[in-house]
Design an enzyme around this catalytic site. Structure first.
Site, PDB file in Angstrom:
ATOM      1  N   HIS A 304       0.855  -1.181   0.000  1.00 31.52           N
ATOM      2  CA  HIS A 304       0.000   0.000   0.000  1.00 31.52           C
ATOM      3  C   HIS A 304       0.891   1.231   0.000  1.00 31.52           C
ATOM      4  O   HIS A 304       1.954   1.218   0.611  1.00 31.52           O
ATOM      5  CB  HIS A 304      -0.896  -0.003   1.251  1.00 31.52           C
ATOM      6  CG  HIS A 304      -2.038   0.934   1.127  1.00 31.52           C
ATOM      7  ND1 HIS A 304      -1.940   2.264   1.440  1.00 31.52           N
ATOM      8  CD2 HIS A 304      -3.306   0.727   0.681  1.00 31.52           C
ATOM      9  CE1 HIS A 304      -3.105   2.840   1.201  1.00 31.52           C
ATOM     10  NE2 HIS A 304      -3.945   1.933   0.738  1.00 31.52           N
ATOM     11  N   ASP A 361      -7.977  -5.540   0.203  1.00 27.23           N
ATOM     12  CA  ASP A 361      -8.459  -6.391  -0.878  1.00 27.23           C
ATOM     13  C   ASP A 361      -8.063  -7.850  -0.720  1.00 27.23           C
ATOM     14  O   ASP A 361      -8.605  -8.717  -1.389  1.00 27.23           O
ATOM     15  CB  ASP A 361      -7.925  -5.875  -2.226  1.00 27.23           C
ATOM     16  CG  ASP A 361      -8.542  -4.540  -2.555  1.00 27.23           C
ATOM     17  OD1 ASP A 361      -9.739  -4.384  -2.315  1.00 27.23           O
ATOM     18  OD2 ASP A 361      -7.819  -3.655  -3.034  1.00 27.23           O
TER      19      ASP A 361
HETATM   20  N1  ACO Z   1       4.167  -7.751  -4.708  1.00 30.07           N
HETATM   21  C1  ACO Z   1       5.489  -7.733  -4.907  1.00 30.07           C
HETATM   22  N2  ACO Z   1       6.264  -6.624  -4.804  1.00 30.07           N
HETATM   23  C2  ACO Z   1       5.646  -5.477  -4.492  1.00 30.07           C
HETATM   24  C3  ACO Z   1       4.253  -5.414  -4.263  1.00 30.07           C
HETATM   25  C4  ACO Z   1       3.510  -6.610  -4.382  1.00 30.07           C
HETATM   26  N3  ACO Z   1       2.189  -6.617  -4.176  1.00 30.07           N
HETATM   27  N4  ACO Z   1       3.909  -4.152  -3.960  1.00 30.07           N
HETATM   28  C5  ACO Z   1       5.030  -3.435  -4.002  1.00 30.07           C
HETATM   29  N5  ACO Z   1       6.085  -4.224  -4.307  1.00 30.07           N
HETATM   30  C6  ACO Z   1       7.496  -3.827  -4.401  1.00 30.07           C
HETATM   31  C7  ACO Z   1       7.757  -3.060  -5.694  1.00 30.07           C
HETATM   32  O1  ACO Z   1       8.167  -3.926  -6.728  1.00 30.07           O
HETATM   33  C8  ACO Z   1       8.818  -2.095  -5.266  1.00 30.07           C
HETATM   34  O2  ACO Z   1      10.047  -2.801  -5.269  1.00 30.07           O
HETATM   35  P1  ACO Z   1      11.443  -2.024  -5.600  1.00 30.07           P
HETATM   36  O3  ACO Z   1      11.580  -0.955  -4.545  1.00 30.07           O
HETATM   37  O4  ACO Z   1      12.466  -3.100  -5.505  1.00 30.07           O
HETATM   38  O5  ACO Z   1      11.275  -1.449  -6.981  1.00 30.07           O
HETATM   39  C9  ACO Z   1       8.479  -1.765  -3.823  1.00 30.07           C
HETATM   40  O6  ACO Z   1       7.730  -2.889  -3.348  1.00 30.07           O
HETATM   41  C10 ACO Z   1       7.641  -0.502  -3.650  1.00 30.07           C
HETATM   42  O7  ACO Z   1       6.517  -0.612  -4.493  1.00 30.07           O
HETATM   43  P2  ACO Z   1       5.863   0.605  -5.277  1.00 30.07           P
HETATM   44  O8  ACO Z   1       5.109   0.098  -6.456  1.00 30.07           O
HETATM   45  O9  ACO Z   1       6.887   1.657  -5.513  1.00 30.07           O
HETATM   46  O10 ACO Z   1       4.847   1.143  -4.190  1.00 30.07           O
HETATM   47  P3  ACO Z   1       3.643   2.095  -4.471  1.00 30.07           P
HETATM   48  O11 ACO Z   1       3.352   2.777  -3.196  1.00 30.07           O
HETATM   49  O12 ACO Z   1       3.911   2.943  -5.671  1.00 30.07           O
HETATM   50  O13 ACO Z   1       2.463   1.077  -4.867  1.00 30.07           O
HETATM   51  C11 ACO Z   1       0.686  -0.488  -4.686  1.00 30.07           C
HETATM   52  C12 ACO Z   1       1.487   0.626  -3.984  1.00 30.07           C
HETATM   53  C13 ACO Z   1       0.227  -0.025  -6.067  1.00 30.07           C
HETATM   54  C14 ACO Z   1      -0.565  -0.777  -3.837  1.00 30.07           C
HETATM   55  C15 ACO Z   1       1.583  -1.766  -4.796  1.00 30.07           C
HETATM   56  O14 ACO Z   1       1.941  -2.213  -3.512  1.00 30.07           O
HETATM   57  C16 ACO Z   1       0.895  -2.897  -5.571  1.00 30.07           C
HETATM   58  O15 ACO Z   1       0.977  -2.938  -6.799  1.00 30.07           O
HETATM   59  N6  ACO Z   1       0.183  -3.848  -4.851  1.00 30.07           N
HETATM   60  C17 ACO Z   1      -0.569  -4.905  -5.506  1.00 30.07           C
HETATM   61  C18 ACO Z   1      -1.930  -4.371  -5.982  1.00 30.07           C
HETATM   62  C19 ACO Z   1      -2.879  -4.130  -4.847  1.00 30.07           C
HETATM   63  O16 ACO Z   1      -3.075  -4.960  -3.963  1.00 30.07           O
HETATM   64  N7  ACO Z   1      -3.535  -2.940  -4.905  1.00 30.07           N
HETATM   65  C20 ACO Z   1      -4.561  -2.548  -3.908  1.00 30.07           C
HETATM   66  C21 ACO Z   1      -4.064  -1.394  -3.081  1.00 30.07           C
HETATM   67  S1  ACO Z   1      -5.224  -0.982  -1.850  1.00 30.07           S
HETATM   68  C22 ACO Z   1      -6.436  -0.209  -2.669  1.00 30.07           C
HETATM   69  O17 ACO Z   1      -6.283   0.504  -3.632  1.00 30.07           O
HETATM   70  C23 ACO Z   1      -7.730  -0.431  -2.186  1.00 30.07           C
END
Ligand code: ACO
Length: 427
Positions: A304, A361
């Protein structure tokens, strides 16, 4: 006394005012930065940017705190109803008994949709995603109610109309997609009961409204009701800042929520769990895949932007999920996979170092499955829940004396000036 941050640029010093919120959150006010220095700030994804001051929702991502108008989400989930939370978010305070009754009457009065709308549904391509349909239908509502919206009373009616009709539209789209007769809302039922009845009642199998299911739906909606400046809420505010009507701003919010990194994650989680079950993958393999930099796969329902600890909504959702499945005597193999996945991910260094915890979720899809909601309607359920948040945020932005149209800047990195070449001279 105003606090200042000092910025030094090209040998000159600037004093930037510090803004402090009621919970001690701090921001550096850069609203005069470009005017005074010629510089802008760069913050891709707006992770460090405050776009407004708001008194609606407070969240502390480090401590896992979420409050609507000051009231902890745990208390609202346990004691309140979605109708009451909607009133709280939109009006700023919990309703008195009289106010709540009046609100219920208004919701009932507004629950029917124009019969002509059925024609839209019937002519929509069969394979359309319900989020696309919902977004279009909400915009279409404006055509049926093209009245003024700047009068206080008119705004109030528009707001209750949207809150009430969105659930009728959602249920209607489901019934029409099945080729079934539409079930009309009933004035003797509550908000959640009515929705369940419109979704599942049929002449061949009358729907029995179960207290536990109604409670689960109400909690689901309460947990989704607002989440400050997330992707879809920001879309509502940005689109609304052009002074568009409320229906169009909400429609933009629905479109933004559709994405699998945002509201679409609840559908994506179930598809991921079903995929694991169908393909017989081990949970370890899935976690390895999520960690692989060369693989775009992410563990859906994990991570998140704001929460760097367990999402407080996910905790409530998980407990509710266990309770609901036990009460309904449902044995869902997806829940076992989800539990195993959570356990392994939470003890894995990759997820620990990056502070990746289950978000709301991760368990909400299992709850929705137990209620009987089809997978492609999951994000629609999120939209119904988030509607009061979008409306209250829109309203706050419209009333904000500091309001300005949303218009970020950029740093241009394209070619510098060059001449147009006639087609014969191009290679
Ligand atoms: N699985 C694996 N790796 C992940 C995940 C994940 N679910 N989420 C983040 N990471 C990793 C990224 O690859 C990144 O790695 P790096 O630093 O080596 O490049 C690091 O963690 C940070 O991730 P970001 O994408 O920069 O974080 P951001 O805050 O931009 O994104 C998000 C947040 C979009 C929710 C992300 O965690 C994600 O894609 N999660 C999966 C989708 C999801 O569950 N979305 C629902 C969110 S809650 C909602 O909207 C109701």
């Amino acid at each position: 006394m105003t606090e200042y941050a000092t910025l030094t640029l090209e040998g000159k010093t600037y004093q930037l005012p510090v803004i402090t919120g009621t919970e001690g959150e701090k921001a550096i006010d850069i609203s005069k930065l470009r005017q005074d220095t010629g510089y802008i700030t760069m913050d891709i994804g707006f992770a460090n940017t405050g776009s407004c001051k708001s008194d609606i929702t407070f969240m502390d991502g480090e401590k896992g705190v979420l409050r609507y108008r000051g009231i902890p989400i745990e208390q609202l989930a346990e004691h309140s109803s979605f109708r009451e939370v909607t009133y709280l978010l939109i009006n700023g305070d919990l309703p008195t008994k009289k106010q709540l009754n009046r609100f219920s009457v208004l919701l009932n009065d507004q629950s029917l949709v124009h019969e002509d709308m059925q024609l839209f549904f019937q002519h929509y391509p069969r394979l359309s995603h319900p989020m696309g349909i919902l977004s279009s239908m909400v915009t279409a509502l404006k055509g049926f109610y093209p009245y003024l919206e700047d009068l206080e009373e008119e705004v109030n009616i528009t707001v209750t109309r949207l809150i009430s009709k969105i659930r009728t539209l959602a249920a209607m789209s489901y019934k029409i997609s099945l080729g079934h007769k539409v079930v009309y809302p009933r004035p003797d039922l509550t908000y959640c009961e009515n929705f369940l009845n419109m979704m599942f009642d049929s002449p061949v199998r009358p729907y029995k409204i179960e207290r536990e299911v109604v409670k689960a739906l109400s909690i689901f909606l309460i947990l989704h009701a607002d989440h400050e400046q997330n992707c879809s809420t920001s879309a509502v505010r940005v689109v609304g800042s052009g002074r568009v009507n409320l229906y169009a701003a909400i429609s933009a919010g629905i479109a933004a929520l559709w994405g699998r990194l945002h509201g679409g994650a609840n559908q994506a989680v179930i598809e991921m769990l079903e995929g694991i079950l169908k393909e017989g993958l081990t949970v370890e393999k899935v976690v390895e895949k999520a960690k692989d930099k060369n693989d775009p796969f992410r563990l859906m329902g994990f991570g998140h932007r704001v929460y760097k600890t367990y999402d407080p909504r996910a905790k409530i959702m998980k407990a509710m999920c266990d309770r609901l499945l036990a009460k309904l005597h449902i044995d869902d193999p997806l829940l076992d996979i989800a539990n195993e996945l959570e356990e392994i991910a939470l003890s894995d260094d990759y997820f620990i170092e990056k502070n990746l915890y289950p978000n709301i979720d991760f368990y909400s899809g299992i709850v929705l499955r137990a209620i009987g909601i089809p997978t492609n309607m999951f994000t629609v359920m999120f939209a119904i829940g988030r509607l009061p948040g979008w409306i209250s945020q829109w309203r706050e932005s419209v009333d904000d004396p500091e309001w300005r149209i949303s218009r970020p800047r950029q740093i241009y990195i394209g070619p510098t000036e060059r001449n147009y070449l006639p087609v014969e001279e191009r290679r």
